[in-house]
Design a protein around this motif. Structure first.
Motif, PDB file in Angstrom:
ATOM      1  N   TYR A  69       0.817  -1.215   0.000  1.00 46.65           N
ATOM      2  CA  TYR A  69       0.000   0.000   0.000  1.00 46.65           C
ATOM      3  C   TYR A  69       0.847   1.260   0.000  1.00 46.65           C
ATOM      4  O   TYR A  69       0.475   2.268  -0.624  1.00 46.65           O
ATOM      5  CB  TYR A  69      -0.943   0.015   1.210  1.00 46.65           C
ATOM      6  CG  TYR A  69      -1.662   1.334   1.349  1.00 46.65           C
ATOM      7  CD1 TYR A  69      -2.688   1.681   0.472  1.00 46.65           C
ATOM      8  CD2 TYR A  69      -1.280   2.258   2.326  1.00 46.65           C
ATOM      9  CE1 TYR A  69      -3.324   2.902   0.582  1.00 46.65           C
ATOM     10  CE2 TYR A  69      -1.917   3.483   2.438  1.00 46.65           C
ATOM     11  CZ  TYR A  69      -2.937   3.797   1.561  1.00 46.65           C
ATOM     12  OH  TYR A  69      -3.556   5.017   1.664  1.00 46.65           O
ATOM     13  N   THR A  70       1.995   1.233   0.654  1.00 47.25           N
ATOM     14  CA  THR A  70       2.846   2.423   0.718  1.00 47.25           C
ATOM     15  C   THR A  70       3.246   2.884  -0.680  1.00 47.25           C
ATOM     16  O   THR A  70       3.215   4.085  -0.980  1.00 47.25           O
ATOM     17  CB  THR A  70       4.106   2.135   1.548  1.00 47.25           C
ATOM     18  OG1 THR A  70       3.709   1.702   2.857  1.00 47.25           O
ATOM     19  CG2 THR A  70       4.966   3.384   1.674  1.00 47.25           C
ATOM     20  N   GLN A  71       3.606   1.941  -1.542  1.00 45.18           N
ATOM     21  CA  GLN A  71       3.968   2.301  -2.914  1.00 45.18           C
ATOM     22  C   GLN A  71       2.780   2.884  -3.658  1.00 45.18           C
ATOM     23  O   GLN A  71       2.921   3.854  -4.418  1.00 45.18           O
ATOM     24  CB  GLN A  71       4.513   1.075  -3.648  1.00 45.18           C
ATOM     25  CG  GLN A  71       5.842   0.567  -3.117  1.00 45.18           C
ATOM     26  CD  GLN A  71       6.344  -0.646  -3.878  1.00 45.18           C
ATOM     27  OE1 GLN A  71       5.558  -1.443  -4.378  1.00 45.18           O
ATOM     28  NE2 GLN A  71       7.648  -0.787  -3.966  1.00 45.18           N
ATOM     29  N   ILE A  72       1.603   2.291  -3.444  1.00 41.13           N
ATOM     30  CA  ILE A  72       0.390   2.808  -4.090  1.00 41.13           C
ATOM     31  C   ILE A  72       0.134   4.249  -3.653  1.00 41.13           C
ATOM     32  O   ILE A  72      -0.140   5.134  -4.481  1.00 41.13           O
ATOM     33  CB  ILE A  72      -0.815   1.927  -3.733  1.00 41.13           C
ATOM     34  CG1 ILE A  72      -0.671   0.526  -4.319  1.00 41.13           C
ATOM     35  CG2 ILE A  72      -2.114   2.583  -4.213  1.00 41.13           C
ATOM     36  CD1 ILE A  72      -0.761   0.457  -5.806  1.00 41.13           C
ATOM     37  N   ALA A  73       0.229   4.504  -2.354  1.00 41.82           N
ATOM     38  CA  ALA A  73      -0.073   5.832  -1.827  1.00 41.82           C
ATOM     39  C   ALA A  73       0.948   6.864  -2.301  1.00 41.82           C
ATOM     40  O   ALA A  73       0.584   8.005  -2.617  1.00 41.82           O
ATOM     41  CB  ALA A  73      -0.122   5.798  -0.303  1.00 41.82           C
ATOM     42  N   LEU A  74       2.221   6.480  -2.359  1.00 37.16           N
ATOM     43  CA  LEU A  74       3.262   7.422  -2.776  1.00 37.16           C
ATOM     44  C   LEU A  74       3.107   7.844  -4.231  1.00 37.16           C
ATOM     45  O   LEU A  74       3.540   8.928  -4.620  1.00 37.16           O
ATOM     46  CB  LEU A  74       4.649   6.816  -2.551  1.00 37.16           C
ATOM     47  CG  LEU A  74       5.090   6.694  -1.081  1.00 37.16           C
ATOM     48  CD1 LEU A  74       6.423   5.968  -0.981  1.00 37.16           C
ATOM     49  CD2 LEU A  74       5.181   8.079  -0.436  1.00 37.16           C
ATOM     50  N   VAL A  75       2.492   7.001  -5.036  1.00 40.58           N
ATOM     51  CA  VAL A  75       2.242   7.355  -6.441  1.00 40.58           C
ATOM     52  C   VAL A  75       0.836   7.929  -6.609  1.00 40.58           C
ATOM     53  O   VAL A  75       0.637   8.910  -7.326  1.00 40.58           O
ATOM     54  CB  VAL A  75       2.426   6.124  -7.354  1.00 40.58           C
ATOM     55  CG1 VAL A  75       2.097   6.471  -8.801  1.00 40.58           C
ATOM     56  CG2 VAL A  75       3.853   5.595  -7.256  1.00 40.58           C
ATOM     57  N   GLY A  76      -0.144   7.332  -5.939  1.00 36.98           N
ATOM     58  CA  GLY A  76      -1.531   7.737  -6.134  1.00 36.98           C
ATOM     59  C   GLY A  76      -1.868   9.090  -5.553  1.00 36.98           C
ATOM     60  O   GLY A  76      -2.629   9.861  -6.158  1.00 36.98           O
TER      61      GLY A  76
END
Length: 438
Positions: free
Chosen positions: A194-201
């Motif tokens: 989720y961290t990667q998703i949030a950092l891009v999203g």
């Protein structure tokens, strides 16, 4: 109080029991997944006649296709089908949606005090977008009505106001852990980072707000267009809830997924926040929510349950017909992710909810490791674009029902926005794929 029939009230009770059964299942005391799915499907059956015709047709087609595929897989290809479990698809996502709905019980009804002084112009549009976006990360679709109704007090909503409402909420799908979109992708790809998703999203969502402001300033005269002034204290609740979810996820209940934590945490906080006014007051509010608000969720409940059955039917049939080793793409990398995003986003233009495209895609993929995170971002990106532009998406149907604006008119106004956001998401897909492979 809005009048409801005994049938609708019974459905509301069944939905609440489904949520409670799901929470009990988290404790490990007993397996409740069958009970959860049966209760939610029974409620959907009771509410079937109340679902808007277009949504009812769409859900009915999904149910028929899913059931037919299971029958073909069983009797044509001899596949083993767990019939008692056939209704479980997306049941826990629906339970999460039901849990999130209880957040409306926090504070006084109507959310008084969330608006400040009158603001107009491009700044007002941006504030409307920001208010809907950040409040919507927790309150979901109810935020659109809360903000929209406040703006409508000064006159019928204009196109810039409607577009700010639409885009402010739909773009939250890019990163909010409380959105149904996130619940779906975490269920289909449980190893998502989720961290990667949030950092891009999250940066993409902020670009959506900037794009909306610049585009609407160019296309419309905004000098007399009222905006929603978000008071800083209004952000305390979304930020506080997000912090609580992270606290449970990393320290208190690390074995539970974010979807599971949200499912029990938000109703728990809502009930506790009302207990300071006494148990009878709390009971009255929970009763009103159960008998009125929960039956009103009939459209989204039926669609998610139907999509879950379709996913199970399609994946079972594909495995039976082509073997368990067959997959649509041997490797899910940048080109495959871009093609998948484009296909789901375009299907939204044709009137299909993004959950259908996402579910179908997941059923024909065999995702490994970081591919799950890339798939999740594709699903969230297509959801954010598809719900903004799709004429039959939940938000556009809601705007049509509440404020009388045509879903196809919203689609036309959002075509340029959807094209630019799609280009940005394609760039983000390439970046995320490269990041994961670094």
């Amino acid at each position: 109080m809005q009048e409801t029939t005994s049938r609708q009230r019974l459905a509301g009770v069944l939905i609440l029991l489904g949520l409670m059964a799901q929470v009990v299942g988290f404790t490990g005391w007993m397996a409740t997944i069958h009970a959860v799915s049966y209760l939610l499907w029974a409620a959907a059956f009771l509410l079937w006649r109340d679902i808007p015709r277009r949504s009812r047709i769409q859900a009915g087609v999904l149910i028929a296709l899913g059931a037919s595929m299971l029958l073909v897989a069983r009797f044509v290809y001899g596949a083993e089908v767990d019939w008692p479990a056939m209704l479980q698809g997306n049941a826990f996502v629906v339970a999460m949606l039901v849990g999130v709905s209880f957040i409306s019980l926090i504070g006084k009804q109507g959310n008084k005090g969330t608006a400040g002084q009158r603001v107009t112009g491009a700044g007002g549009v941006l504030r409307t977008w920001l208010g809907v976006h950040f409040l919507g990360t927790i309150l979901n679709l109810s935020t659109v009505f809360m903000v929209g109704d406040k703006l409508a007090r000064r006159g019928p909503l204009t196109s810039p106001q409607l577009l700010a409402l639409n885009r402010g909420l739909s773009s939250a799908a890019l990163w909010s852990p409380f959105f149904a979109s996130m619940g779906v992708v975490l269920s289909l790809a449980p190893e998502v980072e989720y961290t990667q998703i949030a950092l891009v999203g999250f940066p993409l969502a902020m670009l959506s707000g900037l794009l909306t402001t610049l585009e609407l300033r160019r296309r419309f005269d905004l000098r007399e267009v009222d905006g929603f002034s978000l008071a800083p204290r209004s952000l305390l609740m979304p930020v506080g809830m997000a912090a609580l979810v992270m606290l449970f996820h990393f320290w208190l209940t690390p074995s539970l997924t974010i979807v599971s934590i949200i499912t029990f945490l938000l109703p728990g906080v809502a009930v506790l926040s009302n207990l300071r006014n006494g148990p009878l007051f709390t009971l009255r509010r929970v009763r009103q929510h159960t008998l009125i608000r929960l039956p009103a969720m009939r459209g989204e409940i039926s669609l998610f349950l139907a999509a879950g059955l379709l996913t199970l039917g399609l994946s079972t049939l594909v495995s039976a017909a082509a073997g368990t080793d067959w997959t649509l793409f041997a490797h899910f990398g940048t080109p495959e992710a871009m093609i998948s995003f484009a296909a789901i986003a375009l299907s939204a233009l044709a009137g299909l909810h993004p959950i259908i495209g996402v579910s179908v895609l997941a059923s024909v993929l065999n995702l490994r490791g970081g591919e799950q995170t890339l798939f999740a971002f594709v699903a969230l990106g297509s959801w954010a674009v598809g719900t903004s532009v799709g004429p039959l998406s939940g938000i556009n149907l809601s705007l049509q029902g509440r404020y009388g604006v045509s879903g196809y008119r919203m689609m036309r106004h959002n075509l340029l926005y959807a094209a630019v956001m799609s280009a940005l998401i394609l760039v983000a897909i390439a970046f995320l794929a490269t990041w994961m492979n670094a």
